[in-house]
Each structure stands twice: as C-alpha cells, then as structure tokens.
Write an enzyme that holds these catalytic residues in place. Structure first.
Site, PDB file in Angstrom:
ATOM      1  N   CYS A 386       6.138  71.353 -20.862  1.00 21.59           N
ATOM      2  CA  CYS A 386       4.414  70.653 -21.052  1.00 21.59           C
ATOM      3  C   CYS A 386       3.742  71.073 -20.744  1.00 21.59           C
ATOM      4  O   CYS A 386       3.134  72.124 -21.400  1.00 21.59           O
ATOM      5  CB  CYS A 386       5.585  69.691 -19.225  1.00 21.59           C
ATOM      6  N   HIS A 545      39.991  91.374  -6.929  1.00 22.96           N
ATOM      7  CA  HIS A 545      39.784  91.331  -8.410  1.00 22.96           C
ATOM      8  C   HIS A 545      39.859  92.944  -8.494  1.00 22.96           C
ATOM      9  O   HIS A 545      39.293  93.753  -7.828  1.00 22.96           O
ATOM     10  CB  HIS A 545      37.918  90.687  -8.915  1.00 22.96           C
TER      11      HIS A 545
END
Length: 625
Positions: A386, A545
C-alpha cells in the site's frame, strides 16, 4: 428525475476525485511519517520546554522542519509520479519554495514535488527512442539538471510567494475561528468526512501543514488532534459492545483493539453506517473532544501515526498528557452516550455485512474479480503493498499469513510500501488504485488487485489455488485424494483398550506404515523420539513422531488418531487419552504439529474427541481446519 440522477452522478464523481486526491496526499506523507516522528521526538525532548532541554540538540528542530521534512515530501511526491528520477527533480523543485521563507513549506512541497515528477516524465516520454546511441547518460543527467534548475527558480520567484500568501491567509482565517471559540465546529466536517473516506485530504492537505507551522512557533498544535482523535470511534464501538446484540456486539471488542490501539479508523465506519443517525454521535464526540483540548491547551508536537492512543501519547509534549487524555476520554464518553441512546432505542439488530458493503460503495468499490494465479506452483513470497506499507496492508498480510500457516503452506507473507516491494516477490497484492504503480516497481511478479485488505474474497480463492498447485500438482481430484489425503477414516481408531505407551506408539506407527505414509523403520524412529523426549503435550494428548534424521523414511505426510478412553500412561503422571501419530514430508512435519496445536487448543474440542464413539466426528474436526 433525470436531472436528479445526473446531479447524483456528478456529486459521486466529485467525491471520488477528492478521495483520490486525499490518497495521493497520503502517499506523499505516510512513507515519511518516521521522519516526522523523529522530528517530533527531538522537539518533545530537547526544546527549552521539553523533557530534557538541550540547547545544542534542539538546534536540529528548525532545519529538520524547514528543510528535511518538506524535501522528503517533495522527493516522495515526485517519485510517486515518475520513479526515482522524478523524486530527485521533485526535491530540487521543492528547494525553490523552501529557501527564503521561515515557515515549513509543506503545501509548497506537495505542489512542487509532483510537478517536478510530472515534468520529467513528460520530457522522458517525448524523447523516448530519439537519443543517439552513447549519449543516453549525458542527456539524462543534463536534462534532469536543467529542468531541476528551471523549476527551482520558478518555485523561488513565483510559486513560493504564492504559497506563502495562501498559507498566511489560511493561518489568519484559522486564528479567527480559534479566537472566536468555534474550532469545535470543525467536527461537523471532519467526523462525517472520515466516514466518507475524505480524512486523508482533510488531514494531510489542511490540518497537518497548519499544525506543523504552529508547532514550530509554540512547540505544539491542537490541529494534530482534530482528525486523529480516536475518542469518537471508541465511543461508537463501546456502545455497540454494551447495548447491541448479535454479530455487531460480538465483533465490537476486536474492532476496539484495532481502532483504539492500532489506529485504523476504517474499522468503525460500518458500525456508523448500520445506523446512519450515529453520525451525530461522532460529531458530538469530536466537538466535545476539541472543546476539551481547547480549554485545557492540549496539543501534539507532530502528526501521530496513524492515530492510535499510543501514537497520540508518543507525540504529546512534556506536561501535556492530562489534557490529551482527558480530551480523548470526554469525546469517547459523549460519543458513547449519544450512540447508546440511538442503539437502545432502535431495539433491532442491523446487518453488519450490509454495512460493510456500504463502506465498499463509499470507497467506490466493486466486488473483487476472480483471480488467476499463474505462479501458484512456485510461490515463495507474497507481498501486500500500500502507499505507506503499514495499516491496511499490514492487516491484510497478517490475515493471509495466518491462513497460509493454518493450511500448511510454506510461503512467506510480508507487507511493504508500493515503492519498496521486494525484488523476490512472487505475488503482489495491492488495492486496485495502486496496482499499476506496483507493476512498475515489481514487473516480474504476479499482481492481484483487491478492494478490501481486511475482508477480500480473493483470499479464499488464493489459498485454494495455492494448495491445489503446491508442488506443481494438477487439478485431478482423484490424484489429490490418493496422494495427499493426510487423514483417512480407516486411520481413526476409537474405544481402544489401554496399553503401554510404546505399544500405543507401535500401533500408531503400523497404521502409518499400512497407509503408505512411511516405511517400517519409522516405527523405531518414533520410539527413539519418545525415549529422548516425551511427546505428551498436555490436555490428555500425545503426538508421537519420528526424529529429525527419520525424514528419509517418510513417503508422504499423514496422521493417525487413536482414542484410549481409559488412557495411556506417558510417565511423570501424564495420561494420554488421544495418541496422534504423525509423519511429515520435508518441512511439513513442523507444520502438521502447528496445525494440530491450533485444533487441539480448544478444550471443548478435545473433550469431544476423547468421549466420542463416532469416527465421522473425529474426521470432521481434523479435516475442517
């Protein structure tokens, strides 16, 4: 009837032109707000009435406001029109109006900067393709030098005196209004002007130049408080929070934070437009605040950025905090009381979405077009751009960044000013009025034009296409489901009997193996990870994991969900009722963990997952996010 339509169209055109003019003024000022703040802090600290008076350091104040700040504005104005070359000419031309006067020439800079850029742009276009080979640098340099000289002389002899006369006339008129005690009436124009998005034209075109001149003379100015006062908007939002109902009540607290702390006025405009009568509330709040500022002698040393309470306090001079704070409190209180009366009296819940649409209409918006992303298969950086690189673009970047992270996409999302778009940007998102400028700065990027940084429908489509094209995949639905279905219903096991934690990990690992996500060695990797550091994360959940070195055993990303109603002992008094085995391909390992943390952060969701005996319920929780 036809005449009425023509008049309405004409008025709409005038309003849009004023908005564009205000945006252009903002584009000259906002990128230099840091310099204004630097000057303001030096003023607040070191002038004779400052916090730590210092005669030597206070000598910076005059040259900065007389020369540095106008030259920066002139350079930025020229650059907006014709790039860096235009910026240089704009700064040289601005010097012509700066020299020989003892007032800050901000209005002169706003004229000469863009004029310098415009002149050099027209000249460059006129000689394009006509310069003999080998003379390019010579002609470019001398043309810029000659035009800069001519414009500086023109500004010094003609435009400077004209602007000085205009400035003195404005100053005299304002002094009459102030001396007559009529300054609070300015809220009749300023507060509705905000709602109509004319605040940039009002603030940067009139109030800031007047305020800077007054601040130079007496060390502070009330003009910096007229448009930036967050009190009227705060009162509106508080009234909705206390007395409204439905979506407007629920959304008001978040809007208060964005408006009052973040300084983004636009967030409260839809709340006024839901009940247009509330414009009386912001006018009353603004006028009462200005009246309080006036009688208590409140003022700021420089333009705050962009108008939050923090910005106001940062620009408040020594001994001036109480008047500024009281003015904000009074304006918020009056706005709150007036708005409360109308909100309670209506007794009906307005449609906030419709009000937001009206905001779009006021900003001359249309629905965002469907976006075509050509580079969706190789996107590493998305830039929101912007004018100033803050405010709305920062909010847009934050919203999309959260969505990007939530969807497991490894893409950097940043915000910047139009002129500072990074060269490695793959996609640039900008307001449709700024996209052409963005294309000049970043010609190799994919450009997306939007109307609303906060609630653009483009974001949904962009996320969808980025996910679909991640890794260069096609739109083949069957292929996606077979290759990228991270969680399958057959990998959700409920009502399992309690076992040892390593047995639970083995069950989870075997499901990952059977699903083709990992090789059989991954099960040992999961056990090794558990031995080094527990994967219990709290709330009755464990997420086993593999280790960092086990990535070579992962074929594709996937998760499995095991439910143990009576729990699994994970040591140290921790009992897991949900054991979620995961495998992540590449960087997706950490992203899956992040996504799971987001889903499982809600205690109610966790309890539902622990107690349910319905596979579809579990599947829906994990796949809907």
């Amino acid at each position: 009837m036809k005449t009425d339509v023509v008049n309405q169209t004409s008025q709409e055109g005038v309003r849009v032109k004023i908005q564009r003019f205000g945006r252009f003024l903002s584009g000259m000022v906002m990128p230099n707000i840091g310099a204004f703040i630097a000057w303001g802090l030096i003023t607040a600290l070191f002038i004779p009435t400052g916090w730590v008076p210092n005669e030597k350091l206070s000598s910076l104040v005059g040259p900065m406001i007389l020369y540095l700040l106008p030259l920066l504005i002139g350079y930025t104005g020229g650059k907006l029109v014709s790039g860096i070359r235009g910026g240089v000419i704009g700064a040289v031309a601005t010097m012509g109006v700066v020299v020989g006067v003892d007032i800050p020439m901000f209005i002169g800079a706003m004229i000469m900067g863009p004029l310098g850029g415009y002149v050099i742009k027209k000249f460059d276009k006129a000689i394009e393709g006509k310069i003999p080979e080998g003379f390019e640098m010579l002609i470019n340099n001398f043309s810029a030098g000659i035009m800069g000289m001519v414009l500086a002389i023109l500004a010094y002899l003609g435009i400077g005196p004209l602007v000085l006369g205009l400035n003195n006339a404005l100053k005299a008129g304002v002094e009459v209004i102030v001396n007559a005690g009529l300054l609070p009436l300015a809220s009749l124009f300023i507060e509705p002007g905000k709602i109509l998005f004319l605040n940039n034209a009002i603030n940067h075109g009139v109030l800031s130049p007047l305020g800077l001149q007054e601040a130079k003379e007496i060390g502070k100015s009330i003009f910096f408080l007229l448009e930036t006062n967050p009190g009227p908007g705060l009162g509106i939002l508080l009234a909705y929070w206390v007395f409204s109902k439905g979506m407007s009540k629920q959304s008001a607290p978040g809007a208060i934070i964005i408006h009052f702390l973040g300084g983004i006025h636009e967030i409260y405009f839809p709340y006024v437009l839901m009940k247009p009568i509330l414009v009386l509330a912001v006018i009353a709040g603004g006028a009462s605040g200005v009246f309080t500022f006036s009688i208590l002698g409140a003022g700021l040393v420089a333009t705050p950025s962009p108008g939050s309470i923090f910005a106001l306090l940062a620009m408040t001079p020594k001994g001036g905090f109480i008047p500024v704070i009281l003015g904000v409190i009074v304006s918020a209180t009056v706005s709150f009381l007036v708005a409360s009366f109308f909100i309670k009296r209506s007794g009906t819940e307005e449609d906030l979405d419709k009000a937001k649409e009206r905001v779009k209409e006021l900003k001359n918006k249309k629905e965002d077009k469907k976006v075509e992303i050509k580079k969706a298969d190789n996107v590493n950086k998305i830039v929101f751009a912007c004018d100033a690189g803050m405010g709305s673009s920062a909010m847009g970047a934050s919203r999309l960044r959260n969505r990007i992270n939530k969807n497991g996409l490894d893409i950097e999302v940043v915000n910047s000013s139009i002129e500072e778009i990074p060269s490695d940007a793959d996609i640039v998102i900008s307001h449709k009025s700024l996209t052409e400028r963005a294309k000049v700065v970043a010609p190799n990027a994919e450009h997306i034009s939007i109307d609303d940084f906060i609630n653009s429908p483009v974001y949904d489509e962009l996320i969808s296409k980025l996910k679909r094209n991640k890794g260069g995949e096609t739109d083949n639905t069957d292929k996606k489901e077979s290759d990228n279905n991270v969680l399958k219903k057959e990998n959700i096991k409920l009502q399992l009997e309690s076992v040892d934690k390593y047995e639970a990990i083995k069950i989870a690992g075997q499901l990952l193996v059977d699903g083709g996500y990992v090789s059989s060695d991954y099960i040992d990797d999961m056990k090794e990870r558990e031995e080094k550091l527990t994967t219990y994360i709290g709330k009755g959940i464990a997420i086993p994991h593999g280790t960092e070195s086990s990535k070579e055993n992962v074929n594709k990303s996937g998760i499995v969900v095991l439910q143990f109603p009576n729990g699994v002992d994970f040591g140290d008094g921790n009992t897991a009722y949900l054991v979620i085995g995961i495998a992540g391909k590449g960087k997706e390992h950490l992203q899956i963990l992040s996504n799971l943390a987001t889903v499982l952060d809600d205690n109610d969701i966790v309890q539902k997952l622990v107690k349910t005996n319905n596979v579809d319920t579990v599947y829906e929780v994990f796949t809907s996010n």
